[in-house]
Motif scaffolding. Sequence first.
Motif, PDB file in Angstrom:
ATOM      1  N   GLY A 174     -59.610  86.900  51.218  1.00 10.38           N
ATOM      2  CA  GLY A 174     -60.947  87.214  50.727  1.00 10.38           C
ATOM      3  C   GLY A 174     -60.988  87.922  49.395  1.00 10.38           C
ATOM      4  N   ASP A 175     -59.880  88.534  48.966  1.00 13.88           N
ATOM      5  CA  ASP A 175     -59.892  89.266  47.700  1.00 13.88           C
ATOM      6  C   ASP A 175     -60.221  88.316  46.548  1.00 13.88           C
ATOM      7  N   GLY A 176     -61.243  88.649  45.784  1.00 12.64           N
ATOM      8  CA  GLY A 176     -61.644  87.836  44.644  1.00 12.64           C
ATOM      9  C   GLY A 176     -62.417  86.588  45.022  1.00 12.64           C
ATOM     10  N   ARG A 177     -62.736  86.422  46.308  1.00 13.38           N
ATOM     11  CA  ARG A 177     -63.498  85.256  46.777  1.00 13.38           C
ATOM     12  C   ARG A 177     -64.858  85.699  47.291  1.00 13.38           C
ATOM     13  N   ASP A 178     -65.700  84.716  47.596  1.00 12.91           N
ATOM     14  CA  ASP A 178     -67.074  85.053  47.968  1.00 12.91           C
ATOM     15  C   ASP A 178     -67.253  85.358  49.454  1.00 12.91           C
ATOM     16  N   ARG A 179     -66.198  85.202  50.241  1.00 11.77           N
ATOM     17  CA  ARG A 179     -66.297  85.485  51.678  1.00 11.77           C
ATOM     18  C   ARG A 179     -64.890  85.640  52.252  1.00 11.77           C
ATOM     19  N   VAL A 180     -64.848  86.096  53.497  1.00  9.97           N
ATOM     20  CA  VAL A 180     -63.569  86.312  54.177  1.00  9.97           C
ATOM     21  C   VAL A 180     -63.313  85.172  55.156  1.00  9.97           C
ATOM     22  N   CYS A 181     -62.099  84.630  55.109  1.00  7.39           N
ATOM     23  CA  CYS A 181     -61.660  83.602  56.057  1.00  7.39           C
ATOM     24  C   CYS A 181     -60.330  84.055  56.659  1.00  7.39           C
ATOM     25  N   VAL A 182     -60.046  83.595  57.882  1.00  6.23           N
ATOM     26  CA  VAL A 182     -58.791  83.995  58.509  1.00  6.23           C
ATOM     27  C   VAL A 182     -58.066  82.816  59.134  1.00  6.23           C
ATOM     28  N   MET A 183     -56.728  82.916  59.162  1.00 13.68           N
ATOM     29  CA  MET A 183     -55.868  81.991  59.906  1.00 13.68           C
ATOM     30  C   MET A 183     -55.291  82.775  61.074  1.00 13.68           C
ATOM     31  N   ILE A 184     -55.324  82.191  62.260  1.00 12.22           N
ATOM     32  CA  ILE A 184     -55.004  82.926  63.482  1.00 12.22           C
ATOM     33  C   ILE A 184     -53.894  82.245  64.265  1.00 12.22           C
ATOM     34  N   ASN A 185     -52.994  83.077  64.828  1.00 10.80           N
ATOM     35  CA  ASN A 185     -52.025  82.647  65.841  1.00 10.80           C
ATOM     36  C   ASN A 185     -52.521  83.117  67.195  1.00 10.80           C
ATOM     37  N   ILE A 186     -52.623  82.219  68.158  1.00 13.17           N
ATOM     38  CA  ILE A 186     -52.936  82.660  69.512  1.00 13.17           C
ATOM     39  C   ILE A 186     -51.680  83.230  70.171  1.00 13.17           C
ATOM     40  N   ASP A 187     -51.877  84.083  71.176  1.00 19.21           N
ATOM     41  CA  ASP A 187     -50.762  84.539  72.000  1.00 19.21           C
ATOM     42  C   ASP A 187     -50.531  83.466  73.049  1.00 19.21           C
ATOM     43  N   PHE A 188     -49.410  82.762  72.926  1.00 18.40           N
ATOM     44  CA  PHE A 188     -49.173  81.581  73.761  1.00 18.40           C
ATOM     45  C   PHE A 188     -49.157  81.920  75.254  1.00 18.40           C
ATOM     46  N   ASP A 189     -48.544  83.048  75.627  1.00 21.98           N
ATOM     47  CA  ASP A 189     -48.487  83.422  77.044  1.00 21.98           C
ATOM     48  C   ASP A 189     -49.875  83.744  77.589  1.00 21.98           C
ATOM     49  N   ALA A 190     -50.612  84.580  76.843  1.00 21.75           N
ATOM     50  CA  ALA A 190     -51.929  85.007  77.326  1.00 21.75           C
ATOM     51  C   ALA A 190     -52.917  83.839  77.375  1.00 21.75           C
ATOM     52  N   VAL A 191     -52.960  83.055  76.304  1.00 23.91           N
ATOM     53  CA  VAL A 191     -53.899  81.928  76.267  1.00 23.91           C
ATOM     54  C   VAL A 191     -53.438  80.828  77.224  1.00 23.91           C
ATOM     55  N   GLY A 192     -52.115  80.651  77.348  1.00 26.26           N
ATOM     56  CA  GLY A 192     -51.602  79.660  78.299  1.00 26.26           C
ATOM     57  C   GLY A 192     -52.010  79.988  79.721  1.00 26.26           C
ATOM     58  N   ASN A 193     -51.899  81.266  80.089  1.00 27.98           N
ATOM     59  CA  ASN A 193     -52.322  81.679  81.427  1.00 27.98           C
ATOM     60  C   ASN A 193     -53.825  81.505  81.604  1.00 27.98           C
ATOM     61  N   TRP A 194     -54.585  81.850  80.558  1.00 28.10           N
ATOM     62  CA  TRP A 194     -56.049  81.673  80.572  1.00 28.10           C
ATOM     63  C   TRP A 194     -56.400  80.201  80.789  1.00 28.10           C
ATOM     64  N   ALA A 195     -55.677  79.295  80.112  1.00 27.02           N
ATOM     65  CA  ALA A 195     -55.943  77.856  80.237  1.00 27.02           C
ATOM     66  C   ALA A 195     -55.582  77.342  81.626  1.00 27.02           C
ATOM     67  N   GLU A 196     -54.456  77.801  82.158  1.00 23.17           N
ATOM     68  CA  GLU A 196     -54.018  77.335  83.479  1.00 23.17           C
ATOM     69  C   GLU A 196     -54.999  77.730  84.565  1.00 23.17           C
ATOM     70  N   ARG A 197     -55.574  78.927  84.448  1.00 24.15           N
ATOM     71  CA  ARG A 197     -56.548  79.363  85.450  1.00 24.15           C
ATOM     72  C   ARG A 197     -57.838  78.552  85.378  1.00 24.15           C
ATOM     73  N   ARG A 198     -58.033  77.859  84.263  1.00 21.44           N
ATOM     74  CA  ARG A 198     -59.215  77.003  84.108  1.00 21.44           C
ATOM     75  C   ARG A 198     -58.866  75.518  84.228  1.00 21.44           C
ATOM     76  N   ASN A 199     -57.640  75.264  84.731  1.00 22.91           N
ATOM     77  CA  ASN A 199     -57.170  73.882  84.902  1.00 22.91           C
ATOM     78  C   ASN A 199     -57.253  73.089  83.607  1.00 22.91           C
ATOM     79  N   LEU A 200     -56.914  73.745  82.505  1.00 28.33           N
ATOM     80  CA  LEU A 200     -56.947  73.107  81.184  1.00 28.33           C
ATOM     81  C   LEU A 200     -55.526  72.693  80.818  1.00 28.33           C
ATOM     82  N   PRO A 201     -55.209  71.395  80.832  1.00 28.43           N
ATOM     83  CA  PRO A 201     -53.835  70.963  80.556  1.00 28.43           C
ATOM     84  C   PRO A 201     -53.493  71.061  79.072  1.00 28.43           C
ATOM     85  N   TYR A 202     -52.211  71.315  78.781  1.00 32.66           N
ATOM     86  CA  TYR A 202     -51.768  71.354  77.387  1.00 32.66           C
ATOM     87  C   TYR A 202     -50.279  71.030  77.339  1.00 32.66           C
ATOM     88  N   ALA A 203     -49.838  70.546  76.181  1.00 32.07           N
ATOM     89  CA  ALA A 203     -48.447  70.100  76.032  1.00 32.07           C
ATOM     90  C   ALA A 203     -47.724  70.909  74.969  1.00 32.07           C
TER      91      ALA A 203
END
Length: 648
Positions: free
Chosen positions: A501-530
């Motif tokens: 965002g420095d010198g730009r007109d707005r703030v943008c972000v690139m994010i890494n998910i926590d694979f273990d936490a989000v993976g567990n969240w997905a499994e509890r919702r029966n959301l398949p992933y590879a």
Amino acid sequence: METTFPRLLLRHAAERPDAPAMREKEYGIWQTHTWAGMAQMVEHAACGLHQAGLTRGEHVVVIGANRPRLYAVTLAVQALGAIPVPLYQDAVGAEYLFPITNAEVRFCVAEDQEQVDKLLEIRAQCPLISHIFYDDPRGLRNYSEAGLASLESLLESGAAFAQQHPQFFTTAVDKVEPGDVAAMFFTSGTTGNPKGVVHTHASLLNRAQAGADFDRLTANEEVLAYLPPAWVGQNIFSYAQWLACGYIVNCPESGSTVMIDLKEVGPTYYFAPPRVFEALLTSVMIRMEDAGAIKRSMFHHFMNVARRVGPARMDGKALSLGDRVSYALGNLFVYGPLRNNLGLSRVRVAYTAGEAIGPDLFTFYRSIGVNLKQLYGSTETAVFVCLQPDNQVRADTVGIPIQGVEIKVADNGEILVRSAGLLKGYYKNEAATAEVLTADGWYHTSDAGFLDASGHLKIIDRVKDVGRIRGGANDGAMFAPKYVENKLKFFPHIKEAVALGDGRDRVCVMINIDFDAVGNWAERRNLPYAGYTDLAQKPEVYELIRECVEKVNADLANDALLAGSQISRFLVLHKELDADDGELTRTNKVRRGFIGEKYAVLVDALYSGRLVQFIETQVKFEDGRTGSVSATLKIQDAKTFSAVKAAA
């Protein structure tokens, strides 16, 4: 403390020779090394190194995990007036080139075959290397390189020399002065080549003793040494303070057994960066989500009690009879078993540092009875600058200046520090030294912050990283990327973030998910992933992350100074940021400039309004092979909020 590390070792060995100094877990069994045994090992190592040709003032590279024999070698090097240089054991061979060349290293000590292989790989480019000693002989039987030998053989030759020259070792130790250089630590090199931070015995031991006095540490403490010895934080806690206090340092069998070993040791004095505490809590929450309804209900009920009562109890405040009873029941059924399961049941003092820790995470540990506190320091300050007193612990500060420390804030908001624990200088880099050390002894930390009304230090960001939004509705607003990143990382589903965002007109972000936490969240919702890449681009995951981003925006809107740093757009990266790929330092700090260049196509997509962007990225695997990961990434807008005006 006007003494040296080898003298402290000999003092402990003379005063309590049979007391345990270190323990090492080997083949599942804890092996104990007494102070007398450590002193003898150090003497033999020093005599062996002297015979091999090590001279006063030379640098010796030490690469490996926390191992008693590597600690002994470090002390032996110091006893000869030479200088140990610990390097990160998870670095690739090429990363050793600059430190070894810069320090003109002839002697290297490596833990095992993996480290030996990396040194042999670069040996042709480091022609000065004449000796490589290794601790673990497994896999090295058929190696026949010149100068390669085992530590066992070094100790044997040293023992024979010591028998013939019984006064050599103590005479050598007596020649070492507190003002002599004791160690050199290389910085992480986020913006270029790493710098060698030179510390004396006096500077390291001064801060080690100040920290010990602050928390009333004694020889009865138990410490688990599991972080890289090349990191100054680990070095201070399990080496400098170990010798200053004489407590017991325990070395885990391997990185994979740390959690088991933590429970077995039950440390009383514990140190970990926020990511370790985050991982511990994530594992707890994952297990609780999988528990039965009754257990889940009891856990959440008593955790509500803990959040309401625990922090006040830890600060020594008076509680009502009802609150005391409720907390005692919670301690019996939830908090006590939980502390025990985490290996923190005996902890008297726990510290976190290196990055900001989320207030919810911080409060969780204090609420269940773990005396978790924050500290502020750096490699250049020998760690201990500010610490939190037991009854003044707050999530938004890093404590008060401790004994022997002066702090002032420059006109540009930079924090300046003066103490006896400051670096002597950067090795072979007078220009860099002059930039950070003033003639009257003040060190420029490069951190922006301020002292609040109660004398506690608050850190905002790195001075060089604090920027301004240019153009748009927030033109001229302050932008503090690390502050924004840390707020995002407070959520258990977000592992890493890079704010732009420095010198730009707005703030943008690139994010890494926590694979273990989000993976567990997905499994509890029966959301398949590879795998990570597939999971990261799921619409449901984007919605989960969007909610986190917008909660951060709502929080930022309440901060008059940083309301303009709200996030307008974000994407979830297709791979985890990795030190082997140059995206993180070896201490897991984001190399923001490098990432901005490497992912320039994504930065352009974020700011040009695109909704998707294809990217292919080269990656390096653990075995040294390279490959590529490609994906078409979605880019999503986030809701921003009107800034809340401060009261008149």
